[in-house]
Design a protein around this motif. Structure first.
Motif, mmCIF file in Angstrom:
data_model
loop_
_atom_site.group_PDB
_atom_site.id
_atom_site.type_symbol
_atom_site.label_atom_id
_atom_site.label_comp_id
_atom_site.label_asym_id
_atom_site.label_seq_id
_atom_site.Cartn_x
_atom_site.Cartn_y
_atom_site.Cartn_z
ATOM 1 N N ALA A 176 0.830 -1.210 0.000
ATOM 2 C CA ALA A 176 0.000 0.000 0.000
ATOM 3 C C ALA A 176 0.864 1.260 0.000
ATOM 4 O O ALA A 176 0.562 2.233 -0.706
ATOM 5 C CB ALA A 176 -0.927 -0.003 1.218
ATOM 6 N N ARG A 177 1.950 1.265 0.786
ATOM 7 C CA ARG A 177 2.854 2.421 0.814
ATOM 8 C C ARG A 177 3.441 2.691 -0.564
ATOM 9 O O ARG A 177 3.520 3.834 -1.013
ATOM 10 C CB ARG A 177 3.979 2.195 1.823
ATOM 11 C CG ARG A 177 3.622 2.571 3.250
ATOM 12 C CD ARG A 177 4.870 2.679 4.110
ATOM 13 N NE ARG A 177 5.607 1.425 4.165
ATOM 14 C CZ ARG A 177 5.394 0.478 5.070
ATOM 15 N NH1 ARG A 177 4.474 0.647 6.002
ATOM 16 N NH2 ARG A 177 6.115 -0.632 5.063
ATOM 17 N N SER A 178 3.865 1.647 -1.238
ATOM 18 C CA SER A 178 4.454 1.804 -2.571
ATOM 19 C C SER A 178 3.416 2.342 -3.548
ATOM 20 O O SER A 178 3.714 3.220 -4.371
ATOM 21 C CB SER A 178 5.006 0.462 -3.075
ATOM 22 O OG SER A 178 6.022 -0.023 -2.217
ATOM 23 N N HIS A 179 2.210 1.832 -3.452
ATOM 24 C CA HIS A 179 1.118 2.258 -4.331
ATOM 25 C C HIS A 179 0.807 3.741 -4.121
ATOM 26 O O HIS A 179 0.689 4.505 -5.081
ATOM 27 C CB HIS A 179 -0.117 1.404 -4.034
ATOM 28 C CG HIS A 179 -1.285 1.696 -4.906
ATOM 29 N ND1 HIS A 179 -1.594 0.953 -6.023
ATOM 30 C CD2 HIS A 179 -2.247 2.655 -4.830
ATOM 31 C CE1 HIS A 179 -2.674 1.444 -6.597
ATOM 32 N NE2 HIS A 179 -3.096 2.471 -5.886
ATOM 33 N N VAL A 180 0.704 4.141 -2.855
ATOM 34 C CA VAL A 180 0.378 5.532 -2.543
ATOM 35 C C VAL A 180 1.525 6.454 -2.932
ATOM 36 O O VAL A 180 1.307 7.535 -3.497
ATOM 37 C CB VAL A 180 0.045 5.680 -1.043
ATOM 38 C CG1 VAL A 180 -0.062 7.157 -0.652
ATOM 39 C CG2 VAL A 180 -1.267 4.958 -0.721
ATOM 40 N N ALA A 181 2.761 6.047 -2.651
ATOM 41 C CA ALA A 181 3.923 6.884 -2.956
ATOM 42 C C ALA A 181 4.020 7.204 -4.438
ATOM 43 O O ALA A 181 4.462 8.289 -4.831
ATOM 44 C CB ALA A 181 5.201 6.195 -2.483
ATOM 45 N N ALA A 182 3.584 6.267 -5.283
ATOM 46 C CA ALA A 182 3.665 6.477 -6.723
ATOM 47 C C ALA A 182 2.584 7.414 -7.237
ATOM 48 O O ALA A 182 2.682 7.914 -8.364
ATOM 49 C CB ALA A 182 3.561 5.135 -7.444
ATOM 50 N N ARG A 183 1.569 7.680 -6.406
ATOM 51 C CA ARG A 183 0.421 8.452 -6.877
ATOM 52 C C ARG A 183 0.163 9.743 -6.104
ATOM 53 O O ARG A 183 -0.616 10.572 -6.566
ATOM 54 C CB ARG A 183 -0.845 7.575 -6.813
ATOM 55 C CG ARG A 183 -0.829 6.446 -7.827
ATOM 56 C CD ARG A 183 -1.822 5.348 -7.487
ATOM 57 N NE ARG A 183 -1.823 4.314 -8.511
ATOM 58 C CZ ARG A 183 -0.922 3.347 -8.600
ATOM 59 N NH1 ARG A 183 0.058 3.275 -7.713
ATOM 60 N NH2 ARG A 183 -0.981 2.442 -9.574
ATOM 61 N N ARG A 184 0.807 9.909 -4.963
ATOM 62 C CA ARG A 184 0.555 11.106 -4.171
ATOM 63 C C ARG A 184 1.306 12.292 -4.765
ATOM 64 O O ARG A 184 2.209 12.119 -5.579
ATOM 65 C CB ARG A 184 0.967 10.885 -2.712
ATOM 66 C CG ARG A 184 2.450 10.868 -2.479
ATOM 67 C CD ARG A 184 2.812 10.360 -1.093
ATOM 68 N NE ARG A 184 2.024 10.986 -0.040
ATOM 69 C CZ ARG A 184 1.975 10.533 1.208
ATOM 70 N NH1 ARG A 184 2.662 9.457 1.551
ATOM 71 N NH2 ARG A 184 1.257 11.144 2.120
ATOM 72 N N PRO A 185 0.939 13.529 -4.370
ATOM 73 C CA PRO A 185 1.670 14.709 -4.867
ATOM 74 C C PRO A 185 3.167 14.560 -4.656
ATOM 75 O O PRO A 185 3.618 14.046 -3.628
ATOM 76 C CB PRO A 185 1.083 15.847 -4.025
ATOM 77 C CG PRO A 185 -0.309 15.394 -3.730
ATOM 78 C CD PRO A 185 -0.203 13.899 -3.527
ATOM 79 N N ARG A 186 3.942 15.015 -5.625
ATOM 80 C CA ARG A 186 5.386 14.768 -5.611
ATOM 81 C C ARG A 186 6.114 15.527 -4.511
ATOM 82 O O ARG A 186 7.100 15.059 -3.960
ATOM 83 C CB ARG A 186 5.977 15.136 -6.979
ATOM 84 C CG ARG A 186 5.544 14.187 -8.084
ATOM 85 C CD ARG A 186 6.196 14.550 -9.407
ATOM 86 N NE ARG A 186 5.614 15.729 -10.021
ATOM 87 C CZ ARG A 186 4.542 15.708 -10.811
ATOM 88 N NH1 ARG A 186 3.934 14.540 -11.053
ATOM 89 N NH2 ARG A 186 4.072 16.816 -11.362
#
Length: 312
Positions: A176-186
């Motif tokens: 989940a962390r990896s998924h969110v990190a790829a999609r959250r504001p940079r």
């Protein structure tokens, strides 16, 4: 999704917000009231709907009222476990509802107190941009991410809440962390940066200055508008600065744009004849607006008339 505007947003169980507790209040009620804002925030972050979060709180209260407190070692953890399980059940129901929803589905906006922004992690977790990222997670992934990353629960507590082994929860959390990190504001964006961007955006819309509007919009900006079939709204995402500016140019000059604190971040409320017509929140990357979220569904605007308390 039906709202019940007559209910305060953080009310559940027998005591409304602000009610005085005294010696006549039983321990179960006292404990529930003490953790109510936390429980609401857990449910809201999992569901993206204040109305459904309130329903989950009511269900949690009914279950909690029947618990033998003498058998509970950690009452806060026990309550979080109940609310998580109830939210997971409702999350699956919500997923079915969204399949027949008219147009884009956006999380329900909340009018929040300015001090929410002081807790950067909490404000980020309830932001419209983050809630939309959480929408892309599977139900259990969403629960694990919220409980671990936002509320810092131990893996054993999360395992009990979601009915998985600790090793499975660790794997889910990593995924989940990896998924969110790829999609959250940079980049982290300060409230001041957001306010400045919104101020420029507001001025451009109010004056009809197309170039100023294009200057603040990213070339690949995306506008999502949620009318729920009840108000006129684009039935698909509007992509690109020119297209988005064209849509925004339709905002009537009779409308007033009012700055507000929504989901822990600066936002704009569009009013017509004094009534809330639209709530506009934004996502900002590298100084430009990359996402615009316009809530127009009147059934999802009732929590904009009074502040909702969120907490960790």
């Amino acid at each position: 999704m039906n709202e019940r505007s007559e209910q305060p947003t953080d009310t559940a169980g027998p005591l409304a917000r602000g009610s005085r507790t005294d010696s006549a209040v039983d321990p179960a009620t006292e404990t529930f009231v003490a953790h109510r804002n936390l429980l609401f925030t857990v449910a809201y972050e999992m569901l993206g709907s204040a109305a459904d979060a309130e329903d989950v709180l009511q269900e949690t209260w009914l279950l909690w009222a029947g618990v033998d407190l003498g058998t509970v070692r950690d009452q806060r953890a026990y309550l979080v476990r109940i609310v998580t399980r109830q939210a997971l059940k409702r999350l699956r129901t919500l997923s079915r509802r969204k399949e027949s929803y008219v147009g884009p589905w956006l999380p329900e906006p909340l009018l929040t107190a300015p001090d929410v922004a002081e807790d950067v992690e909490l404000a980020d977790s309830v932001s419209m941009a983050m809630l939309l990222v959480l929408e892309t997670l599977a139900p259990t992934e969403r629960a694990v991410f919220v409980l671990r990353e936002v509320f810092d629960l131990d893996y054993d507590e999360i395992a009990e809440a979601v009915g998985k082994s600790q090793s499975a929860v660790r794997q889910i959390a990593h995924r989940a962390r990896s998924h969110v990190a790829a999609r959250r504001p940079r980049d982290a964006v300060s409230p001041a940066q957001t306010r400045n961007a919104l101020k420029a955006f507001q001025q451009a819309v109010e004056t009809g200055d197309l170039q100023s509007l294009l200057d603040i919009l990213a070339p690949d900006v995306v506008l999502l508008s949620d009318g729920g079939g009840l108000k006129q709204a684009a039935l698909a995402p509007v992509v690109g600065a020119d297209q988005v500016a064209h849509v925004l140019g339709r905002i009537t000059p009779a409308a007033s744009l009012q700055p507000a604190q929504v989901n822990g971040h600066p936002a704009l409320i569009v009013r017509l004849d004094g009534d809330i017509d639209t709530v506009i929140t934004v996502r900002i990357d590298e100084g430009l607006i990359t996402g615009l979220y316009a809530m127009r569904n009147p059934e999802k605007l009732s929590h904009m008339e009074r502040e909702t308390t969120v907490s960790r």
